[in-house]
Design an enzyme around this catalytic site. Structure first.
Site, PDB file in Angstrom:
ATOM      1  N   GLU A 121       9.243  -7.525  -4.480  1.00 10.80           N
ATOM      2  CA  GLU A 121       9.141  -8.783  -3.721  1.00 10.80           C
ATOM      3  C   GLU A 121      10.071  -8.787  -2.503  1.00 10.80           C
ATOM      4  OE1 GLU A 121       8.286 -12.437  -5.603  1.00 10.80           O
ATOM      5  OE2 GLU A 121       7.409 -11.454  -7.346  1.00 10.80           O
ATOM      6  N   THR A 160      12.685  -5.667  -0.610  1.00 18.02           N
ATOM      7  CA  THR A 160      13.947  -5.025  -1.003  1.00 18.02           C
ATOM      8  C   THR A 160      15.124  -5.902  -0.546  1.00 18.02           C
ATOM      9  OG1 THR A 160      14.188  -3.837   1.079  1.00 18.02           O
ATOM     10  CG2 THR A 160      12.934  -2.719  -0.667  1.00 18.02           C
ATOM     11  N   GLU A 168       0.859  -1.191   0.000  1.00 24.87           N
ATOM     12  CA  GLU A 168       0.000   0.000   0.000  1.00 24.87           C
ATOM     13  C   GLU A 168       0.892   1.236   0.000  1.00 24.87           C
ATOM     14  OE1 GLU A 168      -2.870  -0.263   3.162  1.00 24.87           O
ATOM     15  OE2 GLU A 168      -3.592  -2.221   2.457  1.00 24.87           O
ATOM     16  N   SER A 217       7.731  -2.470   2.900  1.00 21.39           N
ATOM     17  CA  SER A 217       8.516  -3.415   3.712  1.00 21.39           C
ATOM     18  C   SER A 217       7.745  -3.794   4.973  1.00 21.39           C
ATOM     19  CB  SER A 217       9.847  -2.782   4.127  1.00 21.39           C
ATOM     20  OG  SER A 217      10.546  -2.332   2.986  1.00 21.39           O
ATOM     21  N   ASP A 262       8.279 -16.593  -0.191  1.00 23.14           N
ATOM     22  CA  ASP A 262       9.372 -17.579  -0.144  1.00 23.14           C
ATOM     23  C   ASP A 262       9.459 -18.357  -1.461  1.00 23.14           C
ATOM     24  OD1 ASP A 262      10.203 -16.973   2.393  1.00 23.14           O
ATOM     25  OD2 ASP A 262       9.258 -18.699   3.365  1.00 23.14           O
ATOM     26  N   GLN A 294      29.450   0.166 -19.248  1.00 20.37           N
ATOM     27  CA  GLN A 294      30.818   0.707 -19.255  1.00 20.37           C
ATOM     28  C   GLN A 294      31.634   0.101 -20.409  1.00 20.37           C
ATOM     29  OE1 GLN A 294      31.424   3.093 -17.179  1.00 20.37           O
ATOM     30  NE2 GLN A 294      33.572   3.446 -17.644  1.00 20.37           N
ATOM     31  N   ILE A 295      31.470  -1.189 -20.634  1.00 16.73           N
ATOM     32  CA  ILE A 295      32.238  -1.854 -21.704  1.00 16.73           C
ATOM     33  C   ILE A 295      31.851  -1.302 -23.079  1.00 16.73           C
ATOM     34  CG2 ILE A 295      32.542  -4.084 -22.899  1.00 16.73           C
ATOM     35  CD1 ILE A 295      32.634  -5.406 -20.119  1.00 16.73           C
ATOM     36  N   GLU A 316      17.516  -4.980   1.275  1.00 17.99           N
ATOM     37  CA  GLU A 316      17.764  -4.774   2.712  1.00 17.99           C
ATOM     38  C   GLU A 316      16.918  -5.786   3.498  1.00 17.99           C
ATOM     39  OE1 GLU A 316      17.131  -2.262   0.563  1.00 17.99           O
ATOM     40  OE2 GLU A 316      19.103  -1.350   0.567  1.00 17.99           O
ATOM     41  N   PHE A 354       1.443   0.071  -6.463  1.00 19.00           N
ATOM     42  CA  PHE A 354       2.573  -0.604  -7.128  1.00 19.00           C
ATOM     43  C   PHE A 354       2.252  -2.059  -7.492  1.00 19.00           C
ATOM     44  CE2 PHE A 354       5.478   2.165  -4.259  1.00 19.00           C
ATOM     45  CZ  PHE A 354       5.473   3.205  -5.156  1.00 19.00           C
TER      46      PHE A 354
HETATM   47  C1  LIG Z   1       7.676  -1.759 -10.464  1.00 19.06           C
HETATM   48  C2  LIG Z   1       7.164  -2.265  -9.155  1.00 19.06           C
HETATM   49  C3  LIG Z   1       6.369  -3.400  -9.118  1.00 19.06           C
HETATM   50  C4  LIG Z   1       5.870  -3.865  -7.893  1.00 19.06           C
HETATM   51  N1  LIG Z   1       5.023  -4.947  -7.880  1.00 19.06           N
HETATM   52  C5  LIG Z   1       4.372  -5.264  -6.710  1.00 19.06           C
HETATM   53  C6  LIG Z   1       3.340  -6.259  -6.712  1.00 19.06           C
HETATM   54  O1  LIG Z   1       3.016  -6.870  -7.736  1.00 19.06           O
HETATM   55  N2  LIG Z   1       2.688  -6.509  -5.547  1.00 19.06           N
HETATM   56  C7  LIG Z   1       2.985  -5.854  -4.396  1.00 19.06           C
HETATM   57  O2  LIG Z   1       2.354  -6.130  -3.374  1.00 19.06           O
HETATM   58  N3  LIG Z   1       3.979  -4.928  -4.361  1.00 19.06           N
HETATM   59  C8  LIG Z   1       4.658  -4.616  -5.493  1.00 19.06           C
HETATM   60  N4  LIG Z   1       5.645  -3.638  -5.495  1.00 19.06           N
HETATM   61  C9  LIG Z   1       5.972  -2.977  -4.241  1.00 19.06           C
HETATM   62  C10 LIG Z   1       7.343  -3.356  -3.717  1.00 19.06           C
HETATM   63  O3  LIG Z   1       7.355  -4.691  -3.282  1.00 19.06           O
HETATM   64  C11 LIG Z   1       7.693  -2.357  -2.615  1.00 19.06           C
HETATM   65  O4  LIG Z   1       7.910  -1.100  -3.256  1.00 19.06           O
HETATM   66  C12 LIG Z   1       8.907  -2.781  -1.814  1.00 19.06           C
HETATM   67  O5  LIG Z   1       8.607  -3.909  -1.018  1.00 19.06           O
HETATM   68  C13 LIG Z   1       9.415  -1.661  -0.889  1.00 19.06           C
HETATM   69  O6  LIG Z   1       8.398  -1.060  -0.177  1.00 19.06           O
HETATM   70  P1  LIG Z   1       8.295   0.555  -0.160  1.00 19.06           P
HETATM   71  O7  LIG Z   1       8.341   1.005  -1.562  1.00 19.06           O
HETATM   72  O8  LIG Z   1       7.128   0.923   0.665  1.00 19.06           O
HETATM   73  O9  LIG Z   1       9.629   1.008   0.533  1.00 19.06           O
HETATM   74  P2  LIG Z   1       9.868   1.185   2.127  1.00 19.06           P
HETATM   75  O10 LIG Z   1       9.380  -0.013   2.830  1.00 19.06           O
HETATM   76  O11 LIG Z   1       9.341   2.500   2.530  1.00 19.06           O
HETATM   77  O12 LIG Z   1      11.455   1.199   2.172  1.00 19.06           O
HETATM   78  C14 LIG Z   1      12.215   2.350   1.814  1.00 19.06           C
HETATM   79  C15 LIG Z   1      13.697   2.011   2.007  1.00 19.06           C
HETATM   80  O13 LIG Z   1      13.945   1.684   3.386  1.00 19.06           O
HETATM   81  C16 LIG Z   1      14.501   0.362   3.495  1.00 19.06           C
HETATM   82  N5  LIG Z   1      13.947  -0.273   4.691  1.00 19.06           N
HETATM   83  C17 LIG Z   1      12.646  -0.343   5.076  1.00 19.06           C
HETATM   84  N6  LIG Z   1      12.522  -1.012   6.236  1.00 19.06           N
HETATM   85  C18 LIG Z   1      13.773  -1.408   6.580  1.00 19.06           C
HETATM   86  C19 LIG Z   1      14.320  -2.136   7.669  1.00 19.06           C
HETATM   87  N7  LIG Z   1      13.542  -2.650   8.620  1.00 19.06           N
HETATM   88  N8  LIG Z   1      15.658  -2.322   7.720  1.00 19.06           N
HETATM   89  C20 LIG Z   1      16.461  -1.821   6.744  1.00 19.06           C
HETATM   90  N9  LIG Z   1      16.007  -1.126   5.681  1.00 19.06           N
HETATM   91  C21 LIG Z   1      14.688  -0.913   5.596  1.00 19.06           C
HETATM   92  C22 LIG Z   1      14.047  -0.349   2.231  1.00 19.06           C
HETATM   93  O14 LIG Z   1      14.902  -1.444   1.937  1.00 19.06           O
HETATM   94  C23 LIG Z   1      14.150   0.761   1.206  1.00 19.06           C
HETATM   95  O15 LIG Z   1      15.467   0.919   0.794  1.00 19.06           O
HETATM   96  C24 LIG Z   1       6.191  -3.193  -6.701  1.00 19.06           C
HETATM   97  C25 LIG Z   1       7.018  -2.055  -6.739  1.00 19.06           C
HETATM   98  C26 LIG Z   1       7.475  -1.584  -7.944  1.00 19.06           C
HETATM   99  C27 LIG Z   1       8.322  -0.327  -7.962  1.00 19.06           C
END
Ligand SMILES: Cc1cc2nc3c(=O)[nH]c(=O)nc-3n(C[C@H](O)[C@H](O)[C@H](O)COP(=O)(O)OP(=O)(O)OC[C@H]3O[C@@H](n4cnc5c(N)ncnc54)[C@H](O)[C@@H]3O)c2cc1C
Length: 393
Positions: A366, A368, A127, A132, A240, A339-340, A370, A156
């Site tokens: 699916e 990040t 949402e 995450s 998973d 780069q290549i 992190e 997304f």
């Molecule tokens: C092109 C695209 C397709 C997608 N397809 C789908 C889909 O089909 N279904 C679906 O449900 N979602 C989908 N997503 C969503 C995607 O899975 C999320 O964008 C992703 O999980 C990250 O969530 P966020 O964008 O809210 O980032 P945030 O959770 O806000 O994270 C922002 C940054 O903080 C870091 N971070 C957050 N929490 C922690 C922590 N505890 N420790 C360390 N670092 C942390 C993250 O790694 C990231 O770098 C899609 C996204 C995109 C861009």
């Protein structure tokens, strides 16, 4: 190693898909990227050749040929077109809820439509305010007679507007945290369901990414997956199993870029010889190939684990490691490929700039990278390992 021991059937299907990818999808890849249009012709190609069925059981119209082969196929397609690769990966992502938690009735009703590719699937967890931290979702579902009524939105979502079936997560008990989340399958025609907008983006531009809204959206109670409150566990079990599909997409992009850069390095000459014979370029090629091969080891091991019946609990770490390493490889290797090619790497006449843009998303969706690192470390901390310091005072 498993990829040297592929069965004849696995090799045959992989080679068939490799040929289809080179002859039918590669010539379309630049156009798909430039037009930002969902490639229905590629979906049709997959349907004609039964490629969607490769990740489904025979009982539901699939081939029952296992997880490793399904990954090999995503890798082959992604070598030439990452948008086309994610169509296969998301068909799995959107179907796993039914496969893992569906009743016989739900499976018989929906899986054959997904195995043939007649219907495309999507998975709606994220949402605007919860990615995450998916348990912070706000979408709700309340029981009303024989229906659930969903309210809220998802952001997304891959395959928004092209999918017919969406696996959707919503809170049936908003006070109960993880334990208050439930999973549903929602058909695109459900009253109150809408695709509010599609997002323009950096890479995989032919894949749709959209916002879904649920306004008093009525879903029959028969479409609940598992029991009320099982949703979070189902969402994690799905990831998973599905993350390696993104790993396969990342590996495909990386190998495609490596192969392209290698060809280029054989023919582009500077200072009287092909650039591949300059040691600094040769070293890049060697690192790119080595990273791809190491990534392949993690990915194929996961497929082999599933196909040999490894316990589900063992899949979490293996899946996260494959996704992490293959996607980091995709980003690192495509950057080196650009780069290549020098200046030619940066312009759209050559495919490596597209590959670099496509690679980035594999580190984000699916879960990040992190989050993958957190998952791997959490699993490590659970393991009872003998350690070298045992007995040291
Ligand atoms: C092109 C695209 C397709 C997608 N397809 C789908 C889909 O089909 N279904 C679906 O449900 N979602 C989908 N997503 C969503 C995607 O899975 C999320 O964008 C992703 O999980 C990250 O969530 P966020 O964008 O809210 O980032 P945030 O959770 O806000 O994270 C922002 C940054 O903080 C870091 N971070 C957050 N929490 C922690 C922590 N505890 N420790 C360390 N670092 C942390 C993250 O790694 C990231 O770098 C899609 C996204 C995109 C861009």
């Amino acid at each position: 190693m498993p990829w040297d021991q592929l069965t004849d059937e696995q090799r045959e299907v992989r080679d068939l898909v490799r040929t289809l990818a080179r002859e039918r999808i590669a010539p379309r890849a630049a156009e798909i990227d430039a037009s930002h249009e969902f490639p229905w012709d590629v979906v049709e190609l997959f349907r004609e050749h039964g490629i969607f069925g490769l990740s489904f059981d025979e009982r539901y119209g699939g081939t029952g040929t296992g997880a490793l082969l399904a990954l090999l196929v995503i890798e082959e397609v992604s070598k030439v077109c990452a948008t086309s690769g994610v169509i296969l990966a998301v068909q799995e992502l959107g179907s796993f809820g039914l496969k893992l938690a569906g009743t016989d009735e739900q499976k018989s009703r929906y899986l054959p439509l997904l195995a043939s590719g007649e219907w495309l699937a999507a998975y709606a967890l994220t949402e605007a305010g919860s990615g995450s931290d998916s348990a912070a979702m706000r979408t709700t579902a309340r029981r009303d007679a024989d229906d659930y009524v969903l309210d809220g939105s998802k952001r997304f979502i891959t395959n928004a507007s092209v999918a017919t079936l969406y696996t959707v997560f919503a809170k049936t008990d908003p006070e109960a945290g993880h334990a208050g989340i439930s999973a549903f399958v929602v058909e695109k025609d459900a009253p109150g369901f809408e695709v509010a907008r599609l997002e323009p983006k950096m890479g995989i531009t032919g894949s749709t990414t959209g916002e879904l809204t649920f306004t008093e959206c009525r879903v029959p109670s028969a479409n609940l997956l598992g029991e009320e409150g099982d949703g979070f566990k189902i969402a994690m079990r799905i990831l998973d199993r599905s993350r390696p599909g993104i790993a396969a997409q990342g590996l495909g992009i990386a190998q495609g870029a490596t192969d392209y850069a290698l060809d280029y390095a054989k023919t582009r000459e500077t200072m009287g010889k092909p650039i591949g014979e300059h040691q600094l370029v040769a070293a890049k090629l060697a690192d790119m190939e080595t990273r791809c091969e190491a990534a392949r080891g993690l990915l194929y091991r996961f497929g082999q684990m599933v196909d040999t019946g490894a316990p589900e609990a063992e899949l979490t770490k293996a899946s996260a490691m494959a996704k992490l390493f293959c996607s980091d490889t995709a980003m690192a290797v495509t950057t080196e490929a650009v780069q290549i090619l020098g200046g030619y790497g940066y312009i759209k006449e050559y495919p490596v700039e597209r590959m670099m843009r496509d690679a980035k998303i594999t580190q984000i969706y699916e879960g990040t990278n992190e989050i993958q690192r957190l998952v791997i470390a959490r699993e490590m901390l659970k393991e009872a390992r003998a350690f070298l310091l045992a007995g040291v005072a």
